[in-house]
Design an enzyme around this catalytic site. Structure first.
Site, PDB file in Angstrom:
ATOM      1  N   VAL A 156       0.908  -1.146   0.000  1.00  0.00           N
ATOM      2  CA  VAL A 156       0.000   0.000   0.000  1.00  0.00           C
ATOM      3  C   VAL A 156       0.950   1.199   0.000  1.00  0.00           C
ATOM      4  CG1 VAL A 156      -1.821   1.255   1.207  1.00  0.00           C
ATOM      5  CG2 VAL A 156      -1.802  -1.257   1.244  1.00  0.00           C
ATOM      6  N   PRO A 157       1.289   1.702  -1.192  1.00  0.00           N
ATOM      7  CA  PRO A 157       2.438   2.601  -1.343  1.00  0.00           C
ATOM      8  C   PRO A 157       2.193   4.048  -0.910  1.00  0.00           C
ATOM      9  CG  PRO A 157       1.421   2.229  -3.466  1.00  0.00           C
ATOM     10  CD  PRO A 157       0.690   1.351  -2.475  1.00  0.00           C
ATOM     11  N   CYS A 158       2.077   4.250   0.383  1.00  0.00           N
ATOM     12  CA  CYS A 158       1.889   5.607   0.896  1.00  0.00           C
ATOM     13  C   CYS A 158       3.129   6.461   0.653  1.00  0.00           C
ATOM     14  CB  CYS A 158       1.503   5.577   2.374  1.00  0.00           C
ATOM     15  SG  CYS A 158       2.628   4.650   3.402  1.00  0.00           S
ATOM     16  N   HIS A 159       4.254   5.830   0.325  1.00  0.00           N
ATOM     17  CA  HIS A 159       5.454   6.607   0.019  1.00  0.00           C
ATOM     18  C   HIS A 159       5.291   7.413  -1.271  1.00  0.00           C
ATOM     19  CE1 HIS A 159       6.119   2.769  -2.140  1.00  0.00           C
ATOM     20  NE2 HIS A 159       6.788   3.516  -3.021  1.00  0.00           N
ATOM     21  N   ARG A 160       4.277   7.114  -2.076  1.00  0.00           N
ATOM     22  CA  ARG A 160       4.053   7.825  -3.333  1.00  0.00           C
ATOM     23  C   ARG A 160       3.195   9.084  -3.162  1.00  0.00           C
ATOM     24  NH1 ARG A 160       2.785   2.238  -6.449  1.00  0.00           N
ATOM     25  NH2 ARG A 160       4.929   1.431  -6.381  1.00  0.00           N
TER      26      ARG A 160
END
Length: 188
Positions: A156-160
């Protein structure tokens, strides 16, 4: 036999011959990656946590705090493939991260996390853009809180997600890790 970590005490727990994870248990494994230690945890329904840090014991405590009612079982053999996929994704984001997820969270958080999963590797969006995508354009602060609550880093790419000015802001596992992930994805 597998170690079970239950917060303040430790005891032994066996998962069973089939390698299935019983209800109220979460199997986990920790491995070293280019970003530090990574903990992958799986319950009966799928991967429920991917945590990144510098200290394995701190990751165990974080997992125990997130799932206080569950028996936590260290089982590297059961999680070998999941851990390998997470490490491979860090090294080569183009490889993707195909895991069965058990996202949990509130309905709002799941809506945010589902939008995050549609952001392609190498791209970033703002918190306000995520808020618009879920149909709540004024909820950008709540979107930021949902990102901070995300227990499944990488998948769940919250880094994006970045600030409205494009600046890196807030990342549960550290801005330097966020920058490294975004840079790796951009270079892929």
């Amino acid at each position: 036999m597998n170690d079970t970590y239950t917060g303040t005490s430790s005891r032994l727990h066996r998962l069973g011959k089939t390698g299935t994870i019983p209800t109220n248990s979460i199997a986990f494994a920790i491995g070293q990656t280019a970003l530090g230690e990574v903990l992958v945890a799986r319950g009966a329904m799928g991967v429920c946590a991917i945590l990144i840090g510098s200290d394995a014991e701190e990751l165990r405590r974080d997992l125990a705090a997130r799932f206080p009612a569950d028996n936590l079982v260290a089982d590297r053999s059961l999680l070998r493939d999941d851990l390998s996929k997470a490490a491979r994704f860090i090294e080569d984001p183009e490889a993707g991260l195909d895991l069965l997820l058990d996202m949990g969270g509130t309905p709002f958080q799941r809506r945010v996390w589902n939008v995050l999963r549609t952001i392609p590797a190498g791209a970033t969006v703002t918190y306000a853009e995520v808020a618009r995508r879920i149909g709540e354009p004024r909820s950008f602060r709540a979107v930021a809180r949902a990102c901070a609550s995300n227990p499944i880093a990488l998948a769940v790419p919250c880094h994006r997600v970045v600030g409205s000015n494009g600046a890196l802001s807030g990342y549960r596992w550290g801005i330097e890790r966020k920058r490294a992930l975004i840079d790796r994805e951009a270079a892929a």
